[in-house]
Design an enzyme around this catalytic site. Structure first.
Site, PDB file in Angstrom:
ATOM      1  N   LYS A 150      14.644  -3.835   0.701  1.00  0.00           N
ATOM      2  CA  LYS A 150      13.232  -3.481   0.883  1.00  0.00           C
ATOM      3  C   LYS A 150      12.456  -4.733   1.244  1.00  0.00           C
ATOM      4  O   LYS A 150      12.735  -5.828   0.741  1.00  0.00           O
ATOM      5  CB  LYS A 150      12.645  -2.877  -0.399  1.00  0.00           C
ATOM      6  CG  LYS A 150      11.144  -2.598  -0.306  1.00  0.00           C
ATOM      7  CD  LYS A 150      10.565  -2.034  -1.592  1.00  0.00           C
ATOM      8  CE  LYS A 150       9.063  -1.821  -1.451  1.00  0.00           C
ATOM      9  NZ  LYS A 150       8.445  -1.263  -2.673  1.00  0.00           N
ATOM     10  N   GLU A 207      -3.194  -1.096  -9.429  1.00  0.00           N
ATOM     11  CA  GLU A 207      -1.906  -1.413 -10.061  1.00  0.00           C
ATOM     12  C   GLU A 207      -2.006  -2.525 -11.097  1.00  0.00           C
ATOM     13  O   GLU A 207      -2.446  -3.638 -10.802  1.00  0.00           O
ATOM     14  CB  GLU A 207      -0.889  -1.811  -8.991  1.00  0.00           C
ATOM     15  CG  GLU A 207       0.505  -2.066  -9.532  1.00  0.00           C
ATOM     16  CD  GLU A 207       1.537  -2.234  -8.433  1.00  0.00           C
ATOM     17  OE1 GLU A 207       2.711  -2.416  -8.765  1.00  0.00           O
ATOM     18  OE2 GLU A 207       1.156  -2.187  -7.245  1.00  0.00           O
ATOM     19  N   GLU A 251      12.369   3.950  -2.892  1.00  0.00           N
ATOM     20  CA  GLU A 251      11.516   2.761  -2.900  1.00  0.00           C
ATOM     21  C   GLU A 251      10.991   2.487  -4.309  1.00  0.00           C
ATOM     22  O   GLU A 251      10.962   1.336  -4.773  1.00  0.00           O
ATOM     23  CB  GLU A 251      10.352   2.953  -1.925  1.00  0.00           C
ATOM     24  CG  GLU A 251       9.387   1.780  -1.869  1.00  0.00           C
ATOM     25  CD  GLU A 251       8.191   2.034  -0.966  1.00  0.00           C
ATOM     26  OE1 GLU A 251       7.210   1.291  -1.088  1.00  0.00           O
ATOM     27  OE2 GLU A 251       8.236   2.975  -0.144  1.00  0.00           O
ATOM     28  N   GLU A 387       0.176   4.265   6.826  1.00  0.00           N
ATOM     29  CA  GLU A 387      -0.042   3.973   5.415  1.00  0.00           C
ATOM     30  C   GLU A 387      -0.970   2.780   5.237  1.00  0.00           C
ATOM     31  O   GLU A 387      -1.854   2.785   4.379  1.00  0.00           O
ATOM     32  CB  GLU A 387       1.293   3.711   4.715  1.00  0.00           C
ATOM     33  CG  GLU A 387       1.152   3.437   3.230  1.00  0.00           C
ATOM     34  CD  GLU A 387       2.489   3.305   2.528  1.00  0.00           C
ATOM     35  OE1 GLU A 387       2.593   2.464   1.618  1.00  0.00           O
ATOM     36  OE2 GLU A 387       3.432   4.055   2.881  1.00  0.00           O
TER      37      GLU A 387
END
Length: 409
Positions: A150, A207, A251, A387
């Site tokens: 990733k 987050e 992911e 995104e």
């Protein structure tokens, strides 16, 4: 233990008053779902360090500065500020002169706190969308030919205003639009090359990197995202599709495994849910996992935990070294404090650190916005570009774009 002066301030200051009292250039503001914090002035600055091991050395430097502050009879033993993505720029952490805390920000539905900035902007994408698509293709090629699993690739929008930007109003707009996140504003020094004056790191992150309260540890990584829709039926369809998406679940799992692995050496118990849940902001759906633990050693501070976790695969990739190398070769800019951490840590080790996303670096008349997307096997370049466009909306909507402001290419 929280210093007595801070506890007293908590009973005297309403959260909205702290937000209204924020002044760019002389304040640090941080609002979480549980509390609001406003710090002013600088009693001491944590020494600046650069290099690959800068983050590892940071908790020790902070401890030394806090010890010195207490020996000087300063009764606010707390550091506040921002940690960068990597060691190319130093952390910006200070012991403030004063600090005030209150409960969470709560806005009435008819609150007048939100107001479009009303400015006119020109915008320059860095890189251009076509170049970003090419970068995603390069990342996918690297995954096909090696162990890279990733990599998070970012974009930037450079916005220039004809008049000075009202940063306190932008902060109020961000807080009003993102009540369940982490709204922040941090003073930054001028660029080393002298191209800018004083800067501000400003944003509303969804987050939490990590928090520590006594022996209790909480991390809440987000990975796997989908844009919200104004149509309620379509919005729910997108949420459920995200929750069952093999690509996004993969992911997310990469991130959760890495966060749990980093926390285990510090915790005598660690609870990792079997699967993610959904959380939302005004613009995005995210896959979320709340990881909780109990510290094995009370001397481990929230900043030590943050340094052990940072950067997570949610903002860098996996394996970390390979992902960092890919970012350096593909992204045409330095991230600075974007995808770093912002928050606070006190002398007892308690603190909160949010991941520095949905943010911008601002000076008098410019804003540099950032947004990224996690690239894994199966990613489609066009979807990843979309995104990033959706993630830009957190800042753009708070600026009033589409609500009385104008963007020109």
């Amino acid at each position: 233990m929280i210093p007595k002066s801070i506890v007293e301030n908590a009973t005297e200051s309403l959260p909205a008053q702290l937000l209204e009292s924020y002044a760019a250039g002389s304040s640090f503001f941080f609002a979480s779902p549980r509390r609001t914090l406003l710090a002013r002035g600088t009693f001491a600055t944590v020494p600046h360090t650069r290099g690959e091991d800068a983050l590892e050395r940071l908790p020790g430097s902070v401890r030394n500065v806090l010890d010195a502050a207490r020996q000087a009879d300063h009764d606010i033993p707390v550091v506040v500020g921002a940690v960068p993505f990597d060691g190319t720029v130093p952390a910006q952490l200070v012991v403030p002169m004063t600090i005030q805390r209150a409960g969470p920000l709560v806005f009435d539905a008819a609150s007048p706190v939100h107001r479009p900035l009303g400015a006119h902007y020109t915008v320059q994408p860095v890189p251009e969308p076509a170049a970003y698509l090419h970068g995603v293709e390069r990342a996918l090629t690297l995954m096909q030919s090696g162990p890279l699993r990733k990599v998070v690739l970012s974009r930037s929008l450079h916005l220039h205003a004809a008049a000075p930007i009202d940063l306190p109003q932008l902060l109020r707009n961000l807080a009003w639009r993102n009540p369940s996140g982490y709204t922040f504003a941090v003073d930054l020094p001028p660029e080393a090359d002298g191209t800018t004056g004083a800067r501000t790191l400003i944003g509303a992150s969804p987050e939490l990197l990590v928090s520590r309260s006594g022996f209790q540890v909480l991390a809440n990584p987000l990975a796997g995202s989908a844009a919200r829709s104004p149509d309620l039926v379509e919005d729910q369809k997108r949420a459920q599709a995200l929750l069952t998406s093999p690509k996004d679940l993969h992911e997310h799992a990469v991130v959760i495994d890495a966060v749990a692995e980093a926390l285990r050496p510090y915790c005598k118990t660690l609870d990792v849910p079997a699967g993610p849940s959904l959380v939302s902001t005004a613009t995005m759906w995210h896959l979320s996992t709340r990881i909780t633990g109990e510290l094995a050693d009370p001397s481990i501070s929230s900043l030590t935990l943050a340094a052990a976790l940072h950067p997570t695969p949610a903002v860098c990739g996996y394996p970390t070294r390979l992902a960092h190398e890919a970012i350096g070769s593909i992204e045409p800019f330095e991230r600075g404090y974007y995808t770093g951490a912002v928050g606070w840590c006190d002398a007892s080790g308690d603190g909160q650190w949010a991941v520095t996303i949905r943010c911008a670096e601002a000076d008098a008349r410019t804003l540099r916005l950032f947004a990224g997307a996690g690239i894994v096997a199966g990613s489609r370049p066009e979807s990843e570009l979309a995104e990033t466009e959706a993630k830009f909306r957190t800042m753009l909507q708070a600026m009033g774009l589409g609500q009385g402001a104008e963007v020109q290419r």
